[in-house]
Scaffold this active site. Structure first.
Site, PDB file in Angstrom:
ATOM      1  CB  CYS A  87      23.226  12.371 -20.881  1.00 26.09           C
ATOM      2  SG  CYS A  87      24.702  13.432 -20.835  1.00 26.09           S
ATOM      3  CG  HIS A 127      23.485  13.961 -24.913  1.00 31.84           C
ATOM      4  ND1 HIS A 127      22.868  14.109 -23.701  1.00 31.84           N
ATOM      5  CD2 HIS A 127      22.719  13.100 -25.627  1.00 31.84           C
ATOM      6  CE1 HIS A 127      21.745  13.390 -23.695  1.00 31.84           C
ATOM      7  NE2 HIS A 127      21.642  12.759 -24.847  1.00 31.84           N
ATOM      8  CG  HIS A 130      18.946  10.156 -24.704  1.00 35.01           C
ATOM      9  ND1 HIS A 130      19.258  11.412 -25.159  1.00 35.01           N
ATOM     10  CD2 HIS A 130      17.724   9.887 -25.227  1.00 35.01           C
ATOM     11  CE1 HIS A 130      18.286  11.875 -25.919  1.00 35.01           C
ATOM     12  NE2 HIS A 130      17.342  10.966 -25.974  1.00 35.01           N
TER      13      HIS A 130
END
Length: 184
Positions: A96, A145, A157
């Site tokens: 990510c 994240h 993402h």
């Protein structure tokens, strides 16, 4: 003949002096008082020009930054379908934060490598002020994240092992927004 900026400056001084003389005749002020008034008006005009120039520079800087953020979003979009790989930061695979740091680096902006470090670097904004290209962070005090906001409640993402870079809806209310846009 068109007046150039230099010609205008050369003419402005005699005109200011004439204005001072006119003020002496019409108001009865002394020449020094009239000149002082004219000088004050000229100084005020100079300050306005400086202020306007500063505002123009700030507006240009904001636009350059917005363009770079847009470029980062486009770079990230070109990575759709690339596989997730823990610790990877491209160009063939991403985790990510690797995706976000890679995209912004390609757009000429530095962003730290991990999601939590990126969160520390960005300016925090309210969710209602988020725009495409801003960053969306997940996690409590330690962010684990990150994704790029894509509009309409979606992010681009690289979600988890076994998946690929994609756009999907934000699945929780527990997220924070951050931006690299300039204030204003």
């Amino acid at each position: 003949m068109l007046a150039t900026p230099r010609m205008r400056r050369l003419v402005a001084l005699p005109i200011a002096s004439l204005a001072a003389l006119a003020m002496v005749f019409t108001t009865g002020q002394s020449a020094s008082a009239a000149t002082s008034t004219t000088t004050t008006k000229t100084a005020t005009a100079s300050k306005l020009k400086a202020s306007t120039a500063k505002q123009l520079r700030q507006a240009r800087a904001k636009q350059r930054r917005a363009n770079r953020i847009g470029t980062a979003a486009r770079v990230a979009a070109r990575q759709k379908g690339d596989p997730y790989r823990y610790g990877a930061s491209g160009p063939g695979a991403f985790d990510c934060s690797g995706l976000t740091s890679y995209s912004f680096r390609k757009a000429g902006m530095k962003l730290p490598r991990t999601a939590n470090s990126q969160y520390q670097r960005v300016r925090k904004i309210k969710k209602r002020n988020i725009r495409k290209g801003d960053l969306v962070f997940f996690g409590g005090s330690r962010k684990y994240h990150v994704g790029i906001y894509w509009g309409k409640g979606r992010i681009l993402h690289s979600p988890y092992s076994g998946s690929r870079v994609k756009v999907e809806r934000i699945w929780t209310r527990g997220w924070s927004a951050g931006t690299l846009r300039l204030r204003g």
